[in-house]
Design a protein around this motif. Structure first.
Motif: not given
Length: 359
Positions: A191-206, A298-304
């Motif tokens: 969750d914090v990594g998604e925050l670090a990616a800049g914006r919330e991951v859209p629900a339809r992808v999440l 894709l930014g959130a996946v990079e954080v993962m």
């Protein structure tokens, strides 16, 4: 107790080593932050924390994020490790009623959309309040609800681990995996990594099975690799929630065989990650996800991926698992400060190491 060894060549690590160029600033900031909230005070505690290099760890998990989000990531990691040690290495972790009370009080510090209703009563509460204030400034309430749910999983897992520890009970592998996903705090870290990616991951992808599986794989690989590297430390401190121990106990194999199987399990999960990741662009196109939101995903996946690789690299280097000190039964080790039972008095001190002499 049988001996074992960790063979680094056995680990599959398909993601490259990357590091945020703001590393020196992150390290300076986190030393200042733990001092400001009195999370380290004695020389022994300071030196121990300093040697962990949490700013280095955060800079590897989040190589592309800006200064403020990198600093917040480093703060969160510092908080998790120092909080964890209150239970794993201290006498508090042998008192289920006290642990239940602490976890309930901590969850109350992160109400959605607002600060906690009461002043903090300990350094760890004050530090959590500070992080929650920052997080609320970045993310909408939908993300806050998800983060709070992840932290509840984390706190609930501690309560279960405490009872297992007190009974000397080693959970079976299937039960272990479920407990560890919460107790390892990785859902909250993602969750914090998604925050670090800049914006919330859209629900339809999440909400897609593919994205959810990537989150679970990240949690599993980080936690299982951590269990291999931290095994000696946890055996010394009487921990029971460890994948290697669960495998050895359930299947009647040696610790070396259990280590090898734990590494193989993590490698298998990584192969699934590598298979799923390339499917995301086509999946997002089919869901009509706009380009800016695709970039966020894709930014959130990079954080993962950064968490998986960064945790491995840091685990190889850190002294957290290589310098293990046994404590006398019924007493906290010398370096462990009681951060849940002393007054919280934040005091700004810029530009100093956590190990700077106390005035």
């Amino acid at each position: 107790m049988s001996e074992w060894q960790i063979r680094l060549s056995d680990f599959s690590m398909p993601f490259p080593h990357r590091i945020n160029p703001l590393l020196p600033e992150a390290e300076a900031h986190v030393y200042d932050w733990v001092r400001r909230f009195r999370l380290t005070g004695t020389q022994a505690a300071c030196e121990r924390f300093d040697a962990w290099r949490i700013g280095y760890f955060a800079s590897m998990t989040s190589p592309d994020v800006d200064r403020a989000r990198l600093f917040l990531t480093a703060e969160f990691m510092s908080w998790l490790f120092l909080f964890d040690d209150q239970f794993d290495e201290g006498v508090l972790g042998r008192d289920p009623a006290a642990v239940d009370a602490v976890m309930e009080a901590m969850l109350d510090r992160i109400p959605v959309g607002r600060p906690a209703d009461t002043p903090p009563s300990s350094p760890l509460q004050a530090a959590l309040d500070d992080m929650w204030r920052q997080m609320r400034g970045y993310m909408p309430e939908s993300w806050q609800e998800r983060y709070r749910a992840s932290m509840k999983l984390y706190f609930d897992a501690y309560c279960r681990e405490t009872r297992n520890r007190l009974q000397g009970r080693i959970p079976g592998v299937e039960e272990f995996v479920e407990i560890r996903r919460g107790g390892g705090a990785m859902p909250a870290c993602v969750d914090v990594g998604e925050l670090a990616a800049g914006r919330e991951v859209p629900a339809r992808v999440l909400e897609t099975p593919e994205y959810q599986e990537l989150r679970l794989i990240t949690a599993d690989v980080v936690c299982w690799n951590n269990d291999v590297f931290s095994l000696r430390k946890e055996l010394v401190h009487g921990e029971c929630t460890n994948l290697v121990m669960s495998i050895a106990h359930e299947r009647g194999v040696s610790l070396q065989e259990a280590v090898d199987e734990a590494v193989a399990m993590a490698n298998a999960r990584l192969r699934t990650f590598v298979e799923i990741e390339p499917q995301l662009p086509k999946l997002m196109d089919s869901l009509d996800v706009p380009p800016e939101d695709q970039e966020t995903v894709l930014g959130a996946v990079e954080v993962m991926k950064g968490w998986i690789r960064g945790n491995y690299d840091w685990s190889v280097d850190t002294t957290r698992y290589s310098k293990v000190v046994a404590s006398e039964q019924g007493r906290d080790p010398e370096y462990l400060e009681r951060l849940l039972s002393v007054p919280a008095v934040p005091r700004p001190r810029s530009g100093q190491s956590a190990c700077a002499p106390q005035p």
